[in-house]
Write an enzyme that holds these catalytic residues in place. Structure first.
Site, PDB file in Angstrom:
ATOM      1  CB  CYS A 257      -7.324   1.982  10.770  1.00 33.75           C
ATOM      2  SG  CYS A 257      -6.328   2.020   9.273  1.00 33.75           S
TER       3      CYS A 257
HETATM    4  N1  LIG Z   1      -5.767  -0.554   5.347  1.00 37.94           N
HETATM    5  C1  LIG Z   1      -6.345   0.817   5.404  1.00 37.94           C
HETATM    6  O1  LIG Z   1      -7.672   1.140   5.245  1.00 37.94           O
HETATM    7  C2  LIG Z   1      -5.559   1.971   6.057  1.00 37.94           C
HETATM    8  C3  LIG Z   1      -6.124   3.251   5.786  1.00 37.94           C
HETATM    9  C4  LIG Z   1      -5.340   4.336   6.226  1.00 37.94           C
HETATM   10  C5  LIG Z   1      -4.004   4.122   6.712  1.00 37.94           C
HETATM   11  N2  LIG Z   1      -3.407   2.813   6.885  1.00 37.94           N
HETATM   12  C6  LIG Z   1      -1.989   2.832   7.363  1.00 37.94           C
HETATM   13  O2  LIG Z   1      -1.223   2.407   6.148  1.00 37.94           O
HETATM   14  C7  LIG Z   1      -0.106   1.545   6.355  1.00 37.94           C
HETATM   15  C8  LIG Z   1      -0.226   0.337   5.462  1.00 37.94           C
HETATM   16  O3  LIG Z   1      -1.351  -0.400   5.784  1.00 37.94           O
HETATM   17  P1  LIG Z   1      -1.762  -1.428   4.731  1.00 37.94           P
HETATM   18  O4  LIG Z   1      -3.309  -1.823   5.164  1.00 37.94           O
HETATM   19  O5  LIG Z   1      -1.693  -1.215   3.461  1.00 37.94           O
HETATM   20  O6  LIG Z   1      -0.859  -2.688   5.108  1.00 37.94           O
HETATM   21  P2  LIG Z   1      -0.708  -3.892   4.394  1.00 37.94           P
HETATM   22  O7  LIG Z   1      -0.209  -4.962   5.249  1.00 37.94           O
HETATM   23  O8  LIG Z   1      -1.926  -4.233   3.578  1.00 37.94           O
HETATM   24  O9  LIG Z   1       0.264  -3.483   3.109  1.00 37.94           O
HETATM   25  C9  LIG Z   1       1.776  -3.346   3.734  1.00 37.94           C
HETATM   26  C10 LIG Z   1       2.589  -3.974   2.651  1.00 37.94           C
HETATM   27  O10 LIG Z   1       4.007  -3.767   2.870  1.00 37.94           O
HETATM   28  C11 LIG Z   1       4.782  -4.744   2.813  1.00 37.94           C
HETATM   29  N3  LIG Z   1       6.010  -4.524   3.375  1.00 37.94           N
HETATM   30  C12 LIG Z   1       6.498  -4.534   4.604  1.00 37.94           C
HETATM   31  N4  LIG Z   1       7.757  -4.372   4.773  1.00 37.94           N
HETATM   32  C13 LIG Z   1       8.201  -3.925   3.692  1.00 37.94           C
HETATM   33  C14 LIG Z   1       9.566  -3.430   3.168  1.00 37.94           C
HETATM   34  N5  LIG Z   1      10.416  -3.440   3.949  1.00 37.94           N
HETATM   35  N6  LIG Z   1       9.564  -3.408   1.527  1.00 37.94           N
HETATM   36  C15 LIG Z   1       8.542  -3.582   0.683  1.00 37.94           C
HETATM   37  N7  LIG Z   1       7.451  -3.833   1.309  1.00 37.94           N
HETATM   38  C16 LIG Z   1       7.222  -4.214   2.551  1.00 37.94           C
HETATM   39  C17 LIG Z   1       4.195  -6.088   3.509  1.00 37.94           C
HETATM   40  O11 LIG Z   1       4.385  -7.096   2.820  1.00 37.94           O
HETATM   41  C18 LIG Z   1       2.688  -5.455   3.062  1.00 37.94           C
HETATM   42  O12 LIG Z   1       2.067  -5.959   1.630  1.00 37.94           O
HETATM   43  C19 LIG Z   1      -0.228   1.260   7.790  1.00 37.94           C
HETATM   44  O13 LIG Z   1       0.328   2.274   8.573  1.00 37.94           O
HETATM   45  C20 LIG Z   1      -1.706   1.636   8.135  1.00 37.94           C
HETATM   46  O14 LIG Z   1      -1.892   2.081   9.378  1.00 37.94           O
HETATM   47  C21 LIG Z   1      -4.026   1.809   6.332  1.00 37.94           C
END
Ligand SMILES: NC(=O)c1ccc[n+]([C@@H]2O[C@H](COP(=O)([O-])OP(=O)(O)OC[C@H]3O[C@@H](n4cnc5c(N)ncnc54)[C@H](O)[C@@H]3O)[C@@H](O)[C@H]2O)c1
Length: 415
Positions: A257
């Site tokens: 993030c």
């Molecule tokens: N990790 C955090 O603490 C956090 C906190 C707030 C917001 N976010 C936001 O949330 C979003 C996701 O972050 P995250 O940390 O969960 O990422 P992540 O990489 O852990 O998870 C995302 C998942 O989506 C999957 N994916 C990608 N394309 C796909 C598709 N077309 N169909 C199905 N699955 C698909 C990936 O394989 C992955 O497992 C980002 O925008 C991030 O900025 C993250």
């Protein structure tokens, strides 16, 4: 309700579990086969979700490889990654791919919510037109909203239920549908007038942290020059009961993030011929912090008439934050890279990161590594490590996290 979640990562999986635990039927769509395998075996890959929680859900959380299953859901929440390209511009590839997949299955009456952090305008300008390729009209047949995720991996004092959830829909009806959805798992849902307000609120939260962390990191560098203990100064300022909020310096900013999201806003600003100084400056200061840590390591070795080249350096912690195995954008990896370029003999210990294949390293046994090292650097302060013992056993220790405060030893230096 039947709820679909696209992307079962750090954000999607805990959310899927929260809805399933509240008694709803959740269908998860995940493209990473390793994650799908793990889920099929009720094995969690997210620290905040124990295996037992997955096992207890049974059929209420199904992960599906087939996007067609999403057609049966009343609401679909998109939690895919939103990284930066190599030139540090927003990379919406995952989002566009997920939206394109969804456009083939959405049906009248469904709600689609985007949770991925992104620049203001994404829901309206990117997601909506792709979904409307289905022939459905947003606001009339299909409901679309943005609701930023506020999860903080490892945090236990606030949960999905107790953290207020923001929602902003494309129309009042979209907002209302999103409000109803999140009311199932959140005690408080806060409504804003547009998706753009919700998108920008999330970026404000993250830029706020990034700027303040940069400020204390810079202060730490100044304190080094002035020979003042930055931790004592922060502790002292923190006694003010109003008008001050504590932030701590460290080896740099990591995770998916904070090092990434502010640049989404900078990109959007540039489209308007606006150059946001705070965002760029904070990014610059935070990105330079690992190099400052390496300089401190060089100086500490120099005092012992040693060069970095050939010295045994033990990095404690490889992930970007305490209690987590997440190494995305971890400053520890930048420090590792810089020390590798200086030909140091590096090992690391991290109970949450068993291996770093890109460096050909596995987490070392702490006792053995301490016995053999020239310098131990505390980069990420994981729980259950006895830092007094680290200081007692390593010939010299550099603490970039302030966890050795209270220990007074000639072989110890802090940021
Ligand atoms: N990790 C955090 O603490 C956090 C906190 C707030 C917001 N976010 C936001 O949330 C979003 C996701 O972050 P995250 O940390 O969960 O990422 P992540 O990489 O852990 O998870 C995302 C998942 O989506 C999957 N994916 C990608 N394309 C796909 C598709 N077309 N169909 C199905 N699955 C698909 C990936 O394989 C992955 O497992 C980002 O925008 C991030 O900025 C993250």
């Amino acid at each position: 309700m039947k709820i679909g979640i696209v992307g079962l990562g750090y954000v999607g999986l805990p959310l899927a579990v929260a809805f399933a635990e509240a008694g709803h039927e959740v269908t998860g769509l995940e493209v990473d086969p390793a994650k799908v395998d793990a889920l099929n075996g009720a094995r969690s890959y997210v620290e905040d979700v124990p295996d037992s929680a997955l096992a207890a859900l049974g059929e209420r959380l199904r992960d599906s490889a087939d996007h067609v299953d999403l057609a049966a859901c009343e609401a679909v929440i998109v939690c895919v990654p939103t990284p930066l390209t190599s030139s540090r511009e927003p990379d919406l590839t995952y989002l566009i791919e997920a939206a394109t997949t969804l456009s083939g299955v959405v049906r009248s009456g469904q709600l689609v919510v985007l949770e991925s952090t992104t620049y203001p305008g994404t829901t309206r300008e990117q997601l909506t037109p792709i979904l409307e390729r289905s022939g459905l009209e947003v606001g009339k047949d299909l409901f679309v909203a943005f609701s930023p995720e506020r999860i903080d991996p490892g945090r236990t004092d606030y949960t999905i239920r107790t953290t207020p959830k923001l929602v902003g829909g494309m129309t009042a009806a979209c907002t209302e549908r999103a409000r109803e959805l999140y009311s199932l798992v959140c005690d408080e849902v806060v409504v804003v007038s547009t998706p753009e307000a919700a998108e920008l609120s999330k970026l404000l939260e993250n830029v706020f942290r990034s700027v303040n962390i940069a400020f204390v990191n810079e202060l730490a560098q100044l304190c080094d020059r002035l020979d003042i203990d930055v931790w004592e100064v922060i502790d002292a300022a923190s006694t003010k009961p109003f008008g001050f909020m504590r932030f701590e310096p460290g080896p740099g900013m990591g995770g998916h993030c904070l090092p990434v999201d502010p640049f989404y806003l900078a990109f959007k600003a540039r489209e308007q011929d606006f150059y946001p100084e705070f965002i760029e400056l904070a990014g610059k200061v935070n990105q330079a912090q690992p190099a400052f840590c390496v300089e401190r390591i060089e100086r500490a070795l120099n005092q012992a008439s040693k060069s970095v080249k050939g010295s045994k350096i033990l990095l404690l912690g490889a992930s970007y934050k305490s209690g987590s195995g997440d190494t995305r954008e971890s400053p520890a990896l930048t420090i590792l890279r810089l020390l590798t370029a200086l030909e140091a003999d590096i090992s690391y210990h991290d109970p949450f990161v068993p291996e770093l294949p890109e460096f050909g390293l596995t987490s070392a046994n702490l006792d053995e590594a301490l016995a053999a090292t020239d310098l131990a650097a505390i980069v990420t302060a994981h729980p259950d490590i006895d830092y007094a013992q680290v200081v007692a056993r390593a010939p010299r220790t550099l603490d970039f996290r302030g966890v050795t405060r209270g220990i007074d030893a000639g072989n110890l230096e802090r940021l």
